[in-house]
Design an enzyme around this catalytic site. Structure first.
Site, short mmCIF file in Angstrom:
data_model
loop_
_atom_site.label_atom_id
_atom_site.label_comp_id
_atom_site.label_asym_id
_atom_site.label_seq_id
_atom_site.Cartn_x
_atom_site.Cartn_y
_atom_site.Cartn_z
N ASP A 1 2.63 5.76 -6.61
CA ASP A 1 3.80 5.72 -5.95
C ASP A 1 5.03 5.59 -6.91
OD1 ASP A 1 2.77 5.52 -3.40
OD2 ASP A 1 2.20 3.54 -3.53
N HIS B 1 1.08 -1.15 -0.17
CA HIS B 1 -0.01 -0.10 0.16
C HIS B 1 0.98 1.28 -0.02
CE1 HIS B 1 -3.45 2.49 0.69
NE2 HIS B 1 -3.83 1.90 1.79
N HIS C 1 -2.40 -2.25 -9.78
CA HIS C 1 -3.34 -1.56 -8.80
C HIS C 1 -4.53 -2.53 -8.82
CE1 HIS C 1 -6.05 1.31 -6.89
NE2 HIS C 1 -4.64 1.82 -6.45
#
Ligand code: CMC
Length: 434
Positions: A373, A278, A317
Site C-alpha cells: 500500500d 488492511h 506486515h
C-alpha cells in the site's frame, strides 16, 4: 454428508511428534506433527480447566486454520507465489484475467481457455438496471467502499440460484459474475460520487480497459484508454489478486463456512478490507503523505511515529519481515505511469520517508518495510482516482483470490463451520436480587 462434494479427505502423515509434559500432574502427551503443525484437537485432549486445553491466539498469530494450495508466502525472504509462479513473472508476463484463471483453476489457461474465460467474464459485466436504482439511493458523499460492500451483498438477491453452492455450474457462474461485475459497480460508485451518468460496459474492450472506460468516458463515441495506464492498472490488480489467509480472505472463508452464498461472503470480505490496517491503508498513506507535505518535515513525523503517536501507514506486515515484493514491482509501475501522467510530487516524500525509515533503528529492529500500500496510492492519484477509490481498486484485484479461497474452503473435507473458542473472563454464576 457435506453440502458440497469435497475434493478429497486426506490425513497427512506425521513427520515427527512433540512430547508435552504437563507439570501439573507429571503426565506426558505425544502430539503428532504433520505439515509443520500440531493440531489444536490433539492439544485439546490434554485437560485444561473446565474443558480441554485451548491455545489462546488473538489475531491468529500462529494458528493455521486452513490448508491451501493457492498462494505461498515466505515473509522472511520476501517471496510471493500464486500456484507456484513467482509474482514477478506473473506481473511481467500475464494479464489479470489469466492470473484470475490461474488462482481459480490451478493452472494458467491455454490460448483457447483464455479466450473462453475472457468471453465469459466480458458477457457478465452488465448489472441489472435495478442495481442502478439501488446505487442511486446513496448520498452524494457516500464512501465508495460502503457502496461496493452493500451492492455486492444486494447482488445475492438478484441471483437466488447463488445459494446452490454445492452445484459446480451455478457456483462457477457466480464466480464469473462477481469478477465481471466488480469493476462495473466500482465505476458506478465513482460516477455517483461525481454526479455523473453511469457508463455501461464496452464489451469490445479488455477487462481493465473497460473499467477505465466506465470511469472516465464523457462525450466521445468510443473511449480509448491509454494502453500504458490500462496495463499499469492490470499489473496492480495482479499484485493484489491474492495474499493467502489475510483478514479479508479469512473473513470470506469464515462466512463461506456457514454455507452462505458467495455474494454475502465477498461483501463481508469487502467490509474487512475497508479497515485502515488492511486495504484501507492505501487511502491512509496518501493522506499521511499529504499531511507531511514536504521532505523537510519527515524527521519530525518519524519521531512522532517512534513515540507511538501513530503508525507509519504503508509500513509493516504480519507476514513480511522483509521488503514486500509487491512494493518493489509497484515502484517500477510508477515510473511507467508517470511517463503518461507526469510525476506525482508525493513520490519524493515517499522515497525520502522510505530511506529515513529503513535507516532508523526503530524500523530496522521491528522489521518494518514498505508494504503493497505504500506506493500504490501515489500511482492511483496520478491516474486521477480520488483517495476514496483506492481501496475499491484493491477489492477489484482481490476478488478472484477471495473466490478461489472461498471455493477451496467449501470443497475441503477438513473444513467445518468456523467457530472459535473463548476464554471466559466474566462473572461466575449470580442471581437477580429478590
Ligand atoms: N508504524 C510504526 N510501528 C509499527 C507499524 C507501523 N506501520 N507496524 C507495526 N509497528 C510496530 C508496533 O507498534 C509493534 O511495536 P512494539 O512491539 O514495540 O509494541 C510492532 O511493530 C508489531 O506490531 P503489531 O501491530 O503487533 O504487528 P501486526 O503483525 O499485528 O500488524 C500491520 C501488522 C500491517 C497491521 C501493522 O504493521 C500496521 O498497522 N501497519 C500500518 C497499516 C498498513 O500499512 N496496513 C497494510 C498492510 S499490507 C496490505 C494489507 O494487508 O491490506
Amino acid at each position: 454428508m457435506s453440502i458440497a462434494e469435497p475434493v478429497k479427505k486426506e490425513t497427512a502423515a506425521a513427520t515427527g511428534s512433540l512430547t508435552v509434559k504437563d507439570n501439573r500432574d507429571g503426565k506426558s502427551y505425544e502430539l503428532p506433527i504433520a505439515r509443520g503443525a500440531i493440531t489444536a484437537a490433539d492439544l485439546h485432549k490434554i485437560p485444561g480447566e473446565d474443558i480441554g486445553l485451548l491455545n489462546y491466539d488473538p489475531g491468529f498469530m500462529a494458528t493455521a486454520a486452513v490448508k491451501s494450495a493457492i498462494t505461498y508466502i515466505d515473509g522472511d525472504k520476501g517471496i510471493l507465489r500464486y500456484r507456484g509462479y513467482p509474482i514477478e513473472e506473473l506481473a511481467e508476463k500475464c494479464s489479470f484475467l489469466e492470473v484470475a484463471y490461474l488462482l481459480l483453476n490451478g493452472e494458467l489457461p491455454s490460448d483457447q481457455q483464455l479466450a473462453t474465460w475472457a468471453d465469459e467474464v466480458t458477457h457478465h459485466t452488465f448489472v441489472h438496471e435495478n442495481i442502478k436504482e439501488f446505487m442511486h439511493g446513496f448520498r452524494h458523499d457516500a464512501h465508495p467502499m460502503g457502496m461496493l460492500m452493500s451492492t455486492v451483498a444486494a447482488l445475492s438477491t438478484f441471483y437466488p440460484e447463488a445459494k446452490r453452492i454445492a452445484d459446480e455450474k451455478p457456483r462457477r457462474t457466480q464466480i464469473v459474475r462477481l469478477i465481471a461485475k466488480m469493476p462495473t459497480i466500482a465505476a458506478f460508485a465513482y460516477r455517483h460520487s461525481r454526479g455523473l451518468p453511469y457508463v455501461y460496459p464496452d464489451n469490445d474492450l479488455a477487462y481493465t480497459a473497460n473499467f477505465l472506460n466506465m470511469l472516465w468516458k464523457t462525450t466521445e463515441l468510443k473511449y480509448e484508454p491509454d494502453p500504458i495506464l490500462a496495463h499499469a492498472l492490470d499489473v496492480l490488480f495482479i499484485l493484489h489478486a491474492d495474499h493467502e489467509q489475510n483478514c479479508s480472505t479469512s473473513t470470506v472463508r469464515v462466512v463461506g463456512s456457514s454455507r452462505s452464498d458467495p455474494y454475502s461472503a465477498v461483501a463481508a470480505g469487502v467490509g474487512a478490507l475497508y479497515g485502515p490496517l488492511h486495504g484501507g491503508a492505501n487511502e491512509q498513506v496518501l493522506r499521511m503523505l499529504e499531511d507531511i507535505g514536504s521532505v523537510d518535515r519527515i524527521p519530525e513525523y518519524v519521531a512522532r511515529v517512534k513515540k507511538g503517536e501513530f503508525r507509519l501507514m504503508g509500513f509493516g506486515h504480519r507476514v513480511y519481515k522483509n521488503y514486500d515484493p509487491r512494493a518493489r514491482i509497484i515502484k517500477k509501475v510508477a515510473d511507467q505511469v508517470f511517463t503518461v501522467t507526469g510525476r506525482n510530487p508525493l513520490l519524493d516524500i515517499a522515497i525520502e520517508l522510505e530511506k529515513i525509515a529503513l535507516n532508523d533503528d526503530y524500523f530496522v529492529s521491528h522489521k518494518l518495510y514498505p508494504n503493497v500500500d505504500f506506493y500504490s496510492g501515489i500511482i492511483y492519484q496520478a491516474m486521477g482516482f480520488p483517495v476514496e477509490m483506492f481501496t475499491v481498486l484493491f477489492a477489484i484485484g482481490r476478488t478472484p483470490g477471495w473466490l478461489a479461497q472461498w471455493e477451496e474452503g467449501l470443497l475441503d473435507a477438513d473444513q467445518k463451520i468456523a467457530r472459535p473458542r473463548q476464554i471466559y473472563t466474566g462473572k461466575g454464576e449470580r442471581h437477580i436480587a429478590e
